[in-house]
Design an enzyme around this catalytic site. Sequence first.
Site, PDB file in Angstrom:
ATOM      1  N   TYR A 439     -12.938  24.075   6.935  1.00  0.00           N
ATOM      2  CA  TYR A 439     -11.981  24.292   5.829  1.00  0.00           C
ATOM      3  C   TYR A 439     -10.547  24.526   6.305  1.00  0.00           C
ATOM      4  O   TYR A 439     -10.305  24.663   7.487  1.00  0.00           O
ATOM      5  CB  TYR A 439     -12.465  25.322   4.816  1.00  0.00           C
ATOM      6  CG  TYR A 439     -12.748  26.756   5.198  1.00  0.00           C
ATOM      7  CD1 TYR A 439     -12.297  27.345   6.348  1.00  0.00           C
ATOM      8  CD2 TYR A 439     -13.482  27.557   4.303  1.00  0.00           C
ATOM      9  CE1 TYR A 439     -12.567  28.681   6.622  1.00  0.00           C
ATOM     10  CE2 TYR A 439     -13.757  28.893   4.564  1.00  0.00           C
ATOM     11  CZ  TYR A 439     -13.290  29.439   5.729  1.00  0.00           C
ATOM     12  OH  TYR A 439     -13.553  30.750   5.990  1.00  0.00           O
ATOM     13  N   GLU A 440      -9.626  24.489   5.379  1.00  0.00           N
ATOM     14  CA  GLU A 440      -8.175  24.476   5.684  1.00  0.00           C
ATOM     15  C   GLU A 440      -7.799  23.312   6.590  1.00  0.00           C
ATOM     16  O   GLU A 440      -6.920  23.447   7.449  1.00  0.00           O
ATOM     17  CB  GLU A 440      -7.724  25.792   6.341  1.00  0.00           C
ATOM     18  CG  GLU A 440      -8.053  27.053   5.618  1.00  0.00           C
ATOM     19  CD  GLU A 440      -7.465  27.117   4.223  1.00  0.00           C
ATOM     20  OE1 GLU A 440      -6.475  26.412   3.947  1.00  0.00           O
ATOM     21  OE2 GLU A 440      -8.002  27.873   3.399  1.00  0.00           O
ATOM     22  N   GLY A 441      -8.435  22.177   6.383  1.00  0.00           N
ATOM     23  CA  GLY A 441      -8.198  21.009   7.243  1.00  0.00           C
ATOM     24  C   GLY A 441      -9.203  21.005   8.373  1.00  0.00           C
ATOM     25  O   GLY A 441      -9.189  21.912   9.209  1.00  0.00           O
TER      26      GLY A 441
END
Lengths: 596, 596
Positions: A439-441
């Site tokens: 997550y978050e890229g």
Amino acid sequence: MQVYDAPIRDMRFVLEELHNDDGFGDVEGYEDFDSDVSTAILEEAGKLCKEVLLPINWSGDQEGCKLENGTVSTPKGFQEAYKAFCEGGWAGLGVAEQWGGQNAPHALGKMVEEMTCSANLSFGLYPGLTGGAMVALEAHGSDELKEFYLPKMANGEWSGTMCLTEAHCGTDLGMLRTKAEPQDDGSYLVTGNKIFISAGDHDLTSNIIHLVLARLPDAPAGVKGISLFLVPKFLPNADGEPGEHNHAGPTAIEHKMGLKASATCQMSFDGSKGWLVGEPNKGLEAMFTMMNTERVAVGIQGLGVGEIAYQSAVYYAKDRLQGRSLSGVKNPDGPADPIIVHPDVRRMLMTMRAYNEGCRALSGWVSRALDASHSAREPEVRERATDFVALMTPVVKALFTDLGHESAQLAVQVYGGHGYIQESGVEQFARDARIAQIYEGTNGIQALDLVGRKLPHRMGRNLRSFFHPVSQFCEDHAADPAIGKLVGALQQSFGALQLSTGHIAQKGLKDPEEAAAAATDYLRLLGFVAMGYCFAKACKIAHAKLAEGTSEEAFYKAKLITAQFFFDRLLPVATAQFMAIRSGKASMMDLPEEAF
Amino acid sequence: MQVYDAPIRDMRFVLEELHNDDGFGDVEGYEDFDSDVSTAILEEAGKLCKEVLLPINWSGDQEGCKLENGTVSTPKGFQEAYKAFCEGGWAGLGVAEQWGGQNAPHALGKMVEEMTCSANLSFGLYPGLTGGAMVALEAHGSDELKEFYLPKMANGEWSGTMCLTEAHCGTDLGMLRTKAEPQDDGSYLVTGNKIFISAGDHDLTSNIIHLVLARLPDAPAGVKGISLFLVPKFLPNADGEPGEHNHAGPTAIEHKMGLKASATCQMSFDGSKGWLVGEPNKGLEAMFTMMNTERVAVGIQGLGVGEIAYQSAVYYAKDRLQGRSLSGVKNPDGPADPIIVHPDVRRMLMTMRAYNEGCRALSGWVSRALDASHSAREPEVRERATDFVALMTPVVKALFTDLGHESAQLAVQVYGGHGYIQESGVEQFARDARIAQIYEGTNGIQALDLVGRKLPHRMGRNLRSFFHPVSQFCEDHAADPAIGKLVGALQQSFGALQLSTGHIAQKGLKDPEEAAAAATDYLRLLGFVAMGYCFAKACKIAHAKLAEGTSEEAFYKAKLITAQFFFDRLLPVATAQFMAIRSGKASMMDLPEEAF
């Protein structure tokens, strides 16, 4: 067994000793946070983590979150823990005094974050998301929005989320469909569905402030047509108390591999009233303010899990009796020796230890730069710190989460068959840590950010903020009798990094796929060189302390051994990465799609 | 999405083309299994796996096993699938005709095992354990026991287990406490508690035959006082049907990280009637017959999960639209390109692919040697094959399970956020595969077996069975215009392996901890060299095929690219392993226990 004591001595080493010469120390506004205050804060946070958050970590995983009648309930004990967290003032630790926070420096705040992530990663996400939302709101929101929302978020009364992902678009936000219709009163009606929304709904706060990406009616296609909106779960009344329900709520909670006490929601916004944050069609930039903060925070999550995994593995390795030491019986009164005597168990423990200390050292450096980027007295320092943070953000995010997950898996391995059983508590670490690589890229996206954006940015200026101190240090200490040999090894991997950088710059200019094909290996290589540099510096300090005499001999000697292990056993992988990078994209890209 | 089609073309390549010159081909008793028959068997097995076992893989994970009223029930569909499995004759595929089996060679049987492990690892364990128990029983049981039990196990009517582990001893079996009291009728009463017993109880068969390690009353302490007993769940009547309950049953099922449809039981034996298998106090040796077979089988489990993880990731990478290719739009009619266009996604897919093909090639070689070790016409060949199997058993077990787990984690990463959601099906692969690194001897124990036992055995003869063909191949093909460059890289890593071997032999002689400190890196290094050798051989064959013209150009070209990827991107880690090995034990062992 989930075992945790905050590693305060090592944190203080990083905060107070390791980076004093990095030029990021002369900052304004943090004068209150001297060594005594910082230590007291670390100790208080460590206590809260151990006594309040840790005891509900495993039970929270077992129980999970539940969605009933349109609202999510968190596992037993989470409400009480959240109350204690807010009462201790932890929700506003890093927030400006203007909004009721304590304005602690990142250098300190990230240490506290590491602790929460160790003790209870699921719990940490609730205040963590709020923190990210506050950063975006503070940077881009109108004064009215800030004055109304920030104080209640800083004291933890209300929480925040970031609502980006939709079912058909995660990485590629250009495709998002959620719409926002302007209303006569200056507000907007937001309509659409989001997925994977952390803390999207829960029972810890009386209101939840969603930051939602959506499109205005006249917005251009793609990422240039996305705006950011603040959409509360309940519309606040004039007195500031939550009022009417805003049709912004969860339609389902995801069944995940781990992180089960963190409610990950599918969300529906059904003509929900919201307010624009920042300028129209500039939502992605506003969201990236939050996302960059969050990316460092997610890296810290990896470190946090790595630390509790290490401590839990050490506990078991000292407790579990199995086999005899190859160098002679160590526990003659017992039926067998504790497994910590076995080299292969040591290998796993030392690997985890070196990862954790290396990541903590690097995180301490980046956090100091974060503070300096906002608050250094000298503009040149602010600029150099900004460059350094830009470069290191994807490295911290991807490297720390990869290593944290690896440490969690090593803890499972140390426990053997018992580690595979849920009751041991350690397999939870592996499941929880796994999401941080995504997550978050995803970590692949971080690597692309590094080679595609951060390297070429302003002719490599970001990179110089890192290369310069490393190269200077190597030059200054190559002949040092105490650390010269380590520095030689550092120089070798640094050389591989420099050659790799040249390779990417040259080949990537003609063919961006060449840069992309090298990205993941390059990020790891850069991260290992950075950790190696931190370890070499740590050794320099430790040797000096031991030479002058210290009451903490054990601490500094252990630092030397851990650093040596890193150089002996972990840094060599830099050579392999260099060879992989140099091989180019051909064998990665040549297979026709239909041959897969 | 859990996606699987048996990789029959690659299996046939390994079976029929890759190892023809290894000297293990001239075996007796497998004349019926020519290419046509083998292919038909692979196709039938592939069909069963895809149509019967795969559809209940994910549902089995979600539902898990249940213990009620003293018996375990398997998830929905398992009974029907097991019936189909037995009716197809798969339970006795590798069993001698004497016991009603089909006597298929290992070289073929391991391919079928790979398929079952791909389609449904939990399911595969039930017949897998029976197979291992049959091997031990056939090698060490009395004729009476064999004639009574083996036919019913070979047709799948009854199943088997191996009961070793107790709560306080796993790796260190010398501490086990279960007791066996001799009775006047020649039987024994077995009493004790076991944990982690796979297939310890279930509802698939009418009886379960436990092979239990226990101590005789006069047994010496430690591992030299352990005997092996056959203890059925139900005591068979004279007519051979299950009769009276034998007080051998589950007291609990473990709550595990994964493999949830496989019942892992805590077992109680309460004066359960049993019969000695093999000689008194030689139980560990008898059990190791089973365990060695099982260790190769567990390695295959890693490969099996790696293969379905790869196929499931490929499916998603072709289906999921996100972003645009860096080399120009590939899907102009869609809102984005499929993510398989992105280099970093390719990196993950190619890594999985290379691991799977490399492991399958090596497994094919070892399986041929397994057959030759029993059935080669020439005694020298039998001996050389035995050496090779002994050397490679720990490598197959540890390397394949490490790489299989890594592939499963890569599949999660390819799926991004969706991979973390249970419904995607891929996070199950990671949880299921994880245990294979632990059971049947942790991978650390495998590495110790390799350096501590297999290397020094008979002055390094085991090792020569591997070094000789590799060294000969390198010599013969170093100047080959088609593969000379790959062979050069192979020689380099082979050189590192040879130097590492010398290092371990020399240092380990004086200090066994030095050998143990090198063990895990050495095993990985040896395994990668072996895979590299297989890939280089595969390239030689592929080049020849392409030169002479073939209707399967795509297959051979893909093999060349996958091999090149292995040499470019994966084999370089051998250099890092060599450096780590060379660094010695000091930094691994120097930290005092209290400093952890």
